[in-house]
Design an enzyme around this catalytic site. Sequence first.
Site, PDB file in Angstrom:
ATOM      1  N   CYS A  13     -30.980  -5.613  45.831  1.00 13.78           N
ATOM      2  CA  CYS A  13     -31.022  -4.449  44.930  1.00 13.78           C
ATOM      3  C   CYS A  13     -29.956  -3.471  45.401  1.00 13.78           C
ATOM      4  CB  CYS A  13     -32.415  -3.824  44.880  1.00 13.78           C
ATOM      5  SG  CYS A  13     -33.001  -3.189  46.461  1.00 13.78           S
ATOM      6  N   ARG A  19     -36.871  -2.195  45.825  1.00 17.81           N
ATOM      7  CA  ARG A  19     -37.200  -3.430  45.108  1.00 17.81           C
ATOM      8  C   ARG A  19     -36.988  -4.700  45.928  1.00 17.81           C
ATOM      9  NH1 ARG A  19     -33.310  -1.982  40.299  1.00 17.81           N
ATOM     10  NH2 ARG A  19     -32.257  -1.099  42.117  1.00 17.81           N
ATOM     11  N   ASP A 131     -35.158   0.541  38.682  1.00 23.18           N
ATOM     12  CA  ASP A 131     -35.105   1.206  39.979  1.00 23.18           C
ATOM     13  C   ASP A 131     -36.171   2.314  40.029  1.00 23.18           C
ATOM     14  OD1 ASP A 131     -34.442   2.505  42.259  1.00 23.18           O
ATOM     15  OD2 ASP A 131     -32.321   2.788  41.752  1.00 23.18           O
TER      16      ASP A 131
HETATM   17  P1  4NP Z   1     -33.541   0.073  45.525  1.00 22.30           P
HETATM   18  O1  4NP Z   1     -33.726   1.633  45.161  1.00 22.30           O
HETATM   19  O2  4NP Z   1     -32.180  -0.319  45.009  1.00 22.30           O
HETATM   20  O3  4NP Z   1     -34.651  -0.586  44.771  1.00 22.30           O
HETATM   21  O4  4NP Z   1     -33.666  -0.023  47.031  1.00 22.30           O
HETATM   22  C1  4NP Z   1     -32.788   2.599  45.543  1.00 22.30           C
HETATM   23  C2  4NP Z   1     -32.863   3.167  46.790  1.00 22.30           C
HETATM   24  C3  4NP Z   1     -31.956   4.138  47.158  1.00 22.30           C
HETATM   25  C4  4NP Z   1     -30.995   4.569  46.270  1.00 22.30           C
HETATM   26  C5  4NP Z   1     -30.910   3.993  45.022  1.00 22.30           C
HETATM   27  C6  4NP Z   1     -31.808   3.010  44.653  1.00 22.30           C
HETATM   28  N1  4NP Z   1     -30.110   5.600  46.643  1.00 22.30           N
HETATM   29  O5  4NP Z   1     -29.316   6.022  45.784  1.00 22.30           O
HETATM   30  O6  4NP Z   1     -30.119   6.041  47.802  1.00 22.30           O
END
Ligand code: 4NP
Length: 162
Positions: A13, A19, A131
Amino acid sequence: MITKKKHSLLFICLGNICRSPAAEGVMKAKVHECGLDSEFFIDSAGIGDWHVGQLPDSRMRDRGARRGYRFDSHARQIRQSDFDDFDLLLVMDKANYKAVTAQASSEEARSKVRMLTDYLVEHSGTDVVPDPYYGDLSDFDYALDLIEDACEGLLGEISGNY
Ligand code: 4NP
Protein backbone atom coordinates in the site's frame (compact mmCIF):
# COMPACT_ATOMS: atom_id res chain seq x y z
CA MET A 1 14.68 -34.53 -4.66
CA ILE A 2 12.37 -31.83 -5.96
CA THR A 3 11.41 -29.38 -3.22
CA LYS A 4 8.21 -27.47 -3.85
CA LYS A 5 8.70 -23.72 -4.02
CA LYS A 6 6.83 -21.66 -1.42
CA HIS A 7 4.06 -19.34 -2.50
CA SER A 8 5.45 -15.87 -1.92
CA LEU A 9 3.05 -12.96 -1.51
CA LEU A 10 3.88 -9.29 -0.99
CA PHE A 11 1.07 -6.95 0.06
CA ILE A 12 1.67 -3.31 -0.88
CA CYS A 13 0.00 0.00 0.00
CA LEU A 14 1.13 3.61 0.16
CA GLY A 15 2.52 3.84 3.69
CA ASN A 16 2.77 0.19 4.86
CA ILE A 17 1.14 1.13 8.17
CA CYS A 18 -2.59 0.54 7.52
CA ARG A 19 -3.80 -1.70 4.68
CA SER A 20 -0.82 -3.84 3.66
CA PRO A 21 0.37 -4.83 7.17
CA ALA A 22 -3.25 -5.75 7.91
CA ALA A 23 -3.38 -7.88 4.76
CA GLU A 24 -0.06 -9.49 5.74
CA GLY A 25 -1.40 -10.33 9.21
CA VAL A 26 -4.78 -11.57 7.98
CA MET A 27 -3.22 -13.76 5.27
CA LYS A 28 -0.70 -15.23 7.71
CA ALA A 29 -3.53 -16.04 10.14
CA LYS A 30 -5.64 -17.71 7.44
CA VAL A 31 -2.68 -19.72 6.14
CA HIS A 32 -1.91 -20.77 9.72
CA GLU A 33 -5.53 -21.86 10.30
CA CYS A 34 -5.20 -24.12 7.26
CA GLY A 35 -1.90 -25.59 8.52
CA LEU A 36 -0.07 -24.23 5.47
CA ASP A 37 2.61 -22.04 7.11
CA SER A 38 5.45 -24.00 5.54
CA GLU A 39 4.01 -23.45 2.05
CA PHE A 40 3.96 -19.64 2.19
CA PHE A 41 6.24 -16.65 2.53
CA ILE A 42 4.19 -13.50 3.23
CA ASP A 43 5.41 -9.92 3.66
CA SER A 44 4.24 -6.33 3.14
CA ALA A 45 5.81 -3.07 1.97
CA GLY A 46 5.00 0.55 1.26
CA ILE A 47 5.45 2.69 -1.84
CA GLY A 48 6.60 5.64 0.28
CA ASP A 49 9.34 5.67 2.90
CA TRP A 50 7.69 8.00 5.47
CA HIS A 51 6.92 5.28 8.01
CA VAL A 52 9.88 2.91 7.55
CA GLY A 53 10.56 0.96 10.75
CA GLN A 54 7.21 1.81 12.35
CA LEU A 55 4.59 -0.59 13.66
CA PRO A 56 1.17 -0.42 11.96
CA ASP A 57 -1.11 2.51 12.78
CA SER A 58 -2.60 2.01 16.26
CA ARG A 59 -6.15 2.28 14.86
CA MET A 60 -5.54 -0.63 12.49
CA ARG A 61 -3.83 -2.62 15.24
CA ASP A 62 -6.82 -2.06 17.55
CA ARG A 63 -9.47 -2.86 14.94
CA GLY A 64 -7.55 -5.98 13.92
CA ALA A 65 -7.18 -7.09 17.55
CA ARG A 66 -10.98 -6.96 17.91
CA ARG A 67 -11.11 -9.64 15.19
CA GLY A 68 -8.35 -11.71 16.77
CA TYR A 69 -5.41 -10.52 14.66
CA ARG A 70 -2.08 -9.23 15.82
CA PHE A 71 -0.48 -6.79 13.35
CA ASP A 72 3.12 -6.33 14.44
CA SER A 73 5.23 -6.03 11.30
CA HIS A 74 7.58 -3.08 10.81
CA ALA A 75 7.14 -0.88 7.76
CA ARG A 76 9.59 -1.10 4.88
CA GLN A 77 9.66 0.39 1.40
CA ILE A 78 9.34 -1.73 -1.76
CA ARG A 79 12.61 -2.55 -3.52
CA GLN A 80 13.53 -3.74 -6.99
CA SER A 81 14.36 -7.26 -5.75
CA ASP A 82 10.72 -7.69 -4.63
CA PHE A 83 9.82 -8.28 -8.28
CA ASP A 84 12.17 -11.31 -8.29
CA ASP A 85 11.51 -12.53 -4.76
CA PHE A 86 7.69 -12.68 -4.87
CA ASP A 87 5.16 -14.51 -7.05
CA LEU A 88 2.48 -11.87 -6.55
CA LEU A 89 2.65 -8.18 -5.56
CA LEU A 90 -0.85 -7.35 -4.32
CA VAL A 91 -1.79 -3.66 -4.30
CA MET A 92 -4.76 -1.92 -2.69
CA ASP A 93 -5.83 0.78 -5.13
CA LYS A 94 -5.28 2.14 -8.61
CA ALA A 95 -2.67 4.69 -7.58
CA ASN A 96 -0.71 1.85 -5.92
CA TYR A 97 -1.01 -0.18 -9.13
CA LYS A 98 0.29 2.67 -11.24
CA ALA A 99 3.21 3.39 -8.89
CA VAL A 100 4.29 -0.25 -8.57
CA THR A 101 3.93 -1.22 -12.23
CA ALA A 102 5.97 1.90 -13.12
CA GLN A 103 8.87 0.32 -11.20
CA ALA A 104 8.63 -3.05 -12.98
CA SER A 105 11.61 -3.58 -15.27
CA SER A 106 10.08 -6.30 -17.47
CA GLU A 107 6.70 -7.54 -18.63
CA GLU A 108 7.12 -10.57 -16.37
CA ALA A 109 7.66 -8.30 -13.35
CA ARG A 110 4.69 -6.15 -14.32
CA SER A 111 2.43 -9.20 -14.63
CA LYS A 112 3.08 -10.09 -10.98
CA VAL A 113 1.34 -6.89 -9.83
CA ARG A 114 -2.34 -7.54 -9.07
CA MET A 115 -5.17 -5.69 -7.37
CA LEU A 116 -6.05 -7.40 -4.07
CA THR A 117 -9.69 -6.69 -4.95
CA ASP A 118 -9.40 -9.17 -7.87
CA TYR A 119 -9.76 -11.90 -5.21
CA LEU A 120 -12.89 -10.55 -3.49
CA VAL A 121 -15.77 -13.02 -3.19
CA GLU A 122 -18.43 -11.49 -0.90
CA HIS A 123 -17.61 -7.96 -2.07
CA SER A 124 -17.00 -8.81 -5.72
CA GLY A 125 -17.47 -5.73 -7.87
CA THR A 126 -15.57 -3.52 -5.40
CA ASP A 127 -12.41 -2.38 -7.11
CA VAL A 128 -10.28 -0.71 -4.40
CA VAL A 129 -9.40 -1.13 -0.73
CA PRO A 130 -9.77 2.57 0.18
CA ASP A 131 -7.07 4.25 2.24
CA PRO A 132 -8.46 4.60 5.81
CA TYR A 133 -5.60 6.80 7.09
CA TYR A 134 -7.55 10.07 7.05
CA GLY A 135 -10.85 8.38 7.86
CA ASP A 136 -12.61 7.21 11.02
CA LEU A 137 -12.77 3.79 12.66
CA SER A 138 -15.51 2.60 10.32
CA ASP A 139 -13.09 3.11 7.43
CA PHE A 140 -10.57 0.83 9.16
CA ASP A 141 -13.31 -1.77 9.72
CA TYR A 142 -14.37 -1.57 6.09
CA ALA A 143 -10.76 -2.01 4.90
CA LEU A 144 -10.54 -5.09 7.14
CA ASP A 145 -13.82 -6.48 5.74
CA LEU A 146 -12.40 -6.25 2.23
CA ILE A 147 -8.98 -7.58 3.24
CA GLU A 148 -10.47 -10.64 5.00
CA ASP A 149 -12.71 -11.40 2.03
CA ALA A 150 -9.91 -11.04 -0.54
CA CYS A 151 -7.40 -13.05 1.51
CA GLU A 152 -9.88 -15.92 1.74
CA GLY A 153 -10.46 -15.72 -2.01
CA LEU A 154 -6.73 -15.62 -2.70
CA LEU A 155 -6.01 -18.56 -0.41
CA GLY A 156 -8.83 -20.53 -2.02
CA GLU A 157 -7.44 -19.81 -5.46
CA ILE A 158 -3.88 -20.77 -4.52
CA SER A 159 -4.77 -23.88 -2.52
CA GLY A 160 -7.12 -24.99 -5.32
CA ASN A 161 -3.97 -25.37 -7.39
CA TYR A 162 -2.36 -27.97 -5.13
P1 4NP B 1 -1.65 2.86 4.03
O1 4NP B 1 -2.25 4.24 4.62
O2 4NP B 1 -1.17 3.17 2.64
O3 4NP B 1 -2.84 1.95 4.03
O4 4NP B 1 -0.55 2.44 4.97
C1 4NP B 1 -1.49 5.42 4.65
C2 4NP B 1 -0.64 5.66 5.70
C3 4NP B 1 0.08 6.83 5.74
C4 4NP B 1 -0.07 7.78 4.75
C5 4NP B 1 -0.91 7.54 3.69
C6 4NP B 1 -1.63 6.36 3.64
N1 4NP B 1 0.64 9.00 4.84
O5 4NP B 1 0.41 9.86 3.98
O6 4NP B 1 1.48 9.17 5.74
